[in-house]
Enzyme design. Structure first.
Site, PDB file in Angstrom:
ATOM      1  N   GLY A 115       0.782  -1.226   0.000  1.00  0.00           N
ATOM      2  CA  GLY A 115       0.000   0.000   0.000  1.00  0.00           C
ATOM      3  C   GLY A 115       0.815   1.276   0.000  1.00  0.00           C
ATOM      4  N   GLY A 117       2.490   2.581  -2.556  1.00  0.00           N
ATOM      5  CA  GLY A 117       2.487   3.288  -3.833  1.00  0.00           C
ATOM      6  C   GLY A 117       3.508   2.801  -4.834  1.00  0.00           C
ATOM      7  N   LYS A 118       4.013   1.587  -4.665  1.00  0.00           N
ATOM      8  CA  LYS A 118       5.024   1.057  -5.588  1.00  0.00           C
ATOM      9  C   LYS A 118       4.466   0.868  -6.994  1.00  0.00           C
ATOM     10  CE  LYS A 118       5.573  -2.551  -3.049  1.00  0.00           C
ATOM     11  NZ  LYS A 118       4.537  -2.141  -2.071  1.00  0.00           N
ATOM     12  N   SER A 119       3.311   0.215  -7.090  1.00  0.00           N
ATOM     13  CA  SER A 119       2.720  -0.039  -8.411  1.00  0.00           C
ATOM     14  C   SER A 119       2.311   1.258  -9.089  1.00  0.00           C
ATOM     15  CB  SER A 119       1.508  -0.978  -8.287  1.00  0.00           C
ATOM     16  OG  SER A 119       1.909  -2.255  -7.849  1.00  0.00           O
ATOM     17  N   TYR A 120       1.853   2.237  -8.300  1.00  0.00           N
ATOM     18  CA  TYR A 120       1.499   3.536  -8.873  1.00  0.00           C
ATOM     19  C   TYR A 120       2.734   4.221  -9.448  1.00  0.00           C
ATOM     20  CZ  TYR A 120       0.067   8.414  -9.170  1.00  0.00           C
ATOM     21  OH  TYR A 120      -0.181   9.694  -9.611  1.00  0.00           O
ATOM     22  N   ASP A 271       8.485  -4.268 -10.091  1.00  0.00           N
ATOM     23  CA  ASP A 271       7.492  -3.848  -9.102  1.00  0.00           C
ATOM     24  C   ASP A 271       7.365  -4.975  -8.085  1.00  0.00           C
ATOM     25  OD1 ASP A 271       5.427  -2.776  -7.663  1.00  0.00           O
ATOM     26  OD2 ASP A 271       3.877  -3.190  -9.163  1.00  0.00           O
ATOM     27  N   GLY A 274       4.586  -5.869  -1.819  1.00  0.00           N
ATOM     28  CA  GLY A 274       4.911  -5.169  -0.580  1.00  0.00           C
ATOM     29  C   GLY A 274       5.015  -6.092   0.621  1.00  0.00           C
TER      30      GLY A 274
END
Length: 303
Positions: A115, A117-120, A271, A274
Site C-alpha cells: 500500500g 504506492g510502488k505499483s502507482y 514492481d 509489498g
C-alpha cells in the site's frame, strides 16, 4: 543515475494518507526538503503500553535521512515541491533511458510496505499503465524510448523486444503467454518457468515470451495484457494489493555503425510485492500464505 552519479541511486517517495489513515485521524509524520527526508516521532497513544511510551520518549523526536532523491507526494498537487509522476520520471527515468541508449544494462525496482504506492510509481493508473500525467515509470520510459529512437539518424537500426513475468508463491509465470490471464487464480497458477544460468549472459528465464515491438502503442498493448494476468487481491491495508513480484524487461539492440559497435542493453523494471504483517492485513487462508511467501522472498534480497 545522472551522468556524474554512482552505479546505485536510492530514491524515496512519500504517498498521501489513505482513507483508512484519514478515518482514524493519523497525522503526517514525514516531511521532505531537497534530498532530505525527515521523520517525526508519533505522539502518545492511549492504547500503547506505558513502558513503550517511556522508551519512545527517550529517543530522538526527529530523524533526518539523506537520499539521492526525496519525492514528496503526500500533499496537495498544487503545493510547492510536490513530486508528480513526471517529476519522478525526470529524476530517475530519464537517466535510466540515457544509460540504456549508451549500451548499459539498467534496473529500477520499487520496494516498500504494502500500500505504499510502488505499483502507482512503476506503472501508474488506468489501462496499460495509464496515460498522460498519471503514467508511471514503465510506460513513460517505454514511450520516451521510441521518441529517442525516432530522433536517431537511422531508426530502423534499433530493435526492441519486451518480456513481462511475475513471481507468485515462488513460481515464475509468463504474463505475455496467450493463456496467462485465463490461468490466473487457477489451481497451480499456470505454467512454472525455470530460471537458468547462461555462462556469458547470466540468469535468464527459459521459454519466456520475448515480443518484438515497433512502437509505444505495441508496448502499451503488451503492458495491458500482462497487467490483466497479474495476481492482485484486496487486503485490509490495500484494496488492490499486488500478490506477486513483477519484472518488465525492455531489450534494446542498436546495430553497429561506422563510428560505434553494436550495442545491447536491457532495462529491467521491477514492481516488488509489498512486505506485510498478517495482523495488519487481517489475511487468512490463501492471502496469508501469499504474504508469507512475499516476506520470505523479500528477506532474501538482503542476503
Amino acid at each position: 543515475m545522472a551522468a556524474d552519479s554512482g552505479n546505485v541511486v536510492v530514491a524515496v517517495r512519500c504517498r498521501p494518507l489513505n482513507l483508512r489513515e484519514r478515518a482514524r485521524g493519523a497525522p503526517c509524520l514525514v516531511s521532505m526538503s531537497g534530498q532530505q527526508t525527515v521523520l517525526e516521532m508519533p505522539g502518545d497513544n492511549e492504547e500503547e503500553p506505558a513502558a513503550a511510551v517511556e522508551m519512545r520518549k527517550k529517543k530522538k523526536r526527529q530523524r533526518t535521512f539523506t537520499f539521492d532523491h526525496s519525492f514528496w507526494t503526500a500533499g496537495d498537487a498544487s503545493a510547492p515541491g510536490y513530486a508528480s509522476q513526471r517529476t519522478v520520471f525526470e529524476g530517475i527515468g530519464q537517466a535510466v533511458l540515457q544509460h540504456a541508449l549508451s549500451g548499459y544494462h539498467c534496473c529500477v525496482f520499487a520496494y516498500g510496505q504494502t500500500g505504499s504506492g510502488k505499483s502507482y510509481t512503476m506503472m501508474g493508473t488506468g489501462e496499460g499503465g495509464g496515460g498522460g500525467e498519471e503514467a508511471g515509470l514503465i510506460p513513460r520510459i517505454s514511450e520516451q524510448l521510441f521518441a529517442s529512437i525516432a530522433r536517431t539518424a537511422d531508426a530502423s537500426s534499433c530493435h526492441v523486444e519486451v518480456s513481462y513475468l511475475e513471481i507468485y508463491n515462488e513460481r515464475v509465470r509468463d504474463l505475455l503467454s496467450p493463456g496467462a490471464a485465463a490461468s490466473m487464480g487457477a489451481a497451480g497458477g499456470g505454467r512454472n518457468l525455470r530460471v537458468r544460468e547462461h555462462p556469458a549472459l547470466g540468469p535468464y528465464v527459459e521459454d519466456l515470451t520475448l515480443a518484438a515491438v515497433g512502437s509505444y502503442a505495441e508496448i502499451a498493448a503488451h503492458i495491458s495484457q500482462g497487467n490483466k494476468a497479474r495476481t492482485v487481491a484486496a487486503t485490509s491495508m490495500n484494496e488492490a494489493s499486488s500478490r506477486s513480484h513483477a519484472v518488465f524487461t525492455i531489450a534494446l539492440t542498436m546495430a553497429a555503425s561506422s563510428d560505434s559497435p553494436e550495442r545491447v542493453a536491457r532495462i529491467r523494471l521491477v514492481d516488488l510485492a509489498g512486505s506485510e504483517r498478517a495482523k495488519a492485513t487481517m489475511a487468512t487462508g490463501v492471502r496469508l500464505r501469499e504474504g508469507a511467501k512475499i516476506n520470505q522472498s523479500l528477506a532474501a534480497l538482503g542476503k
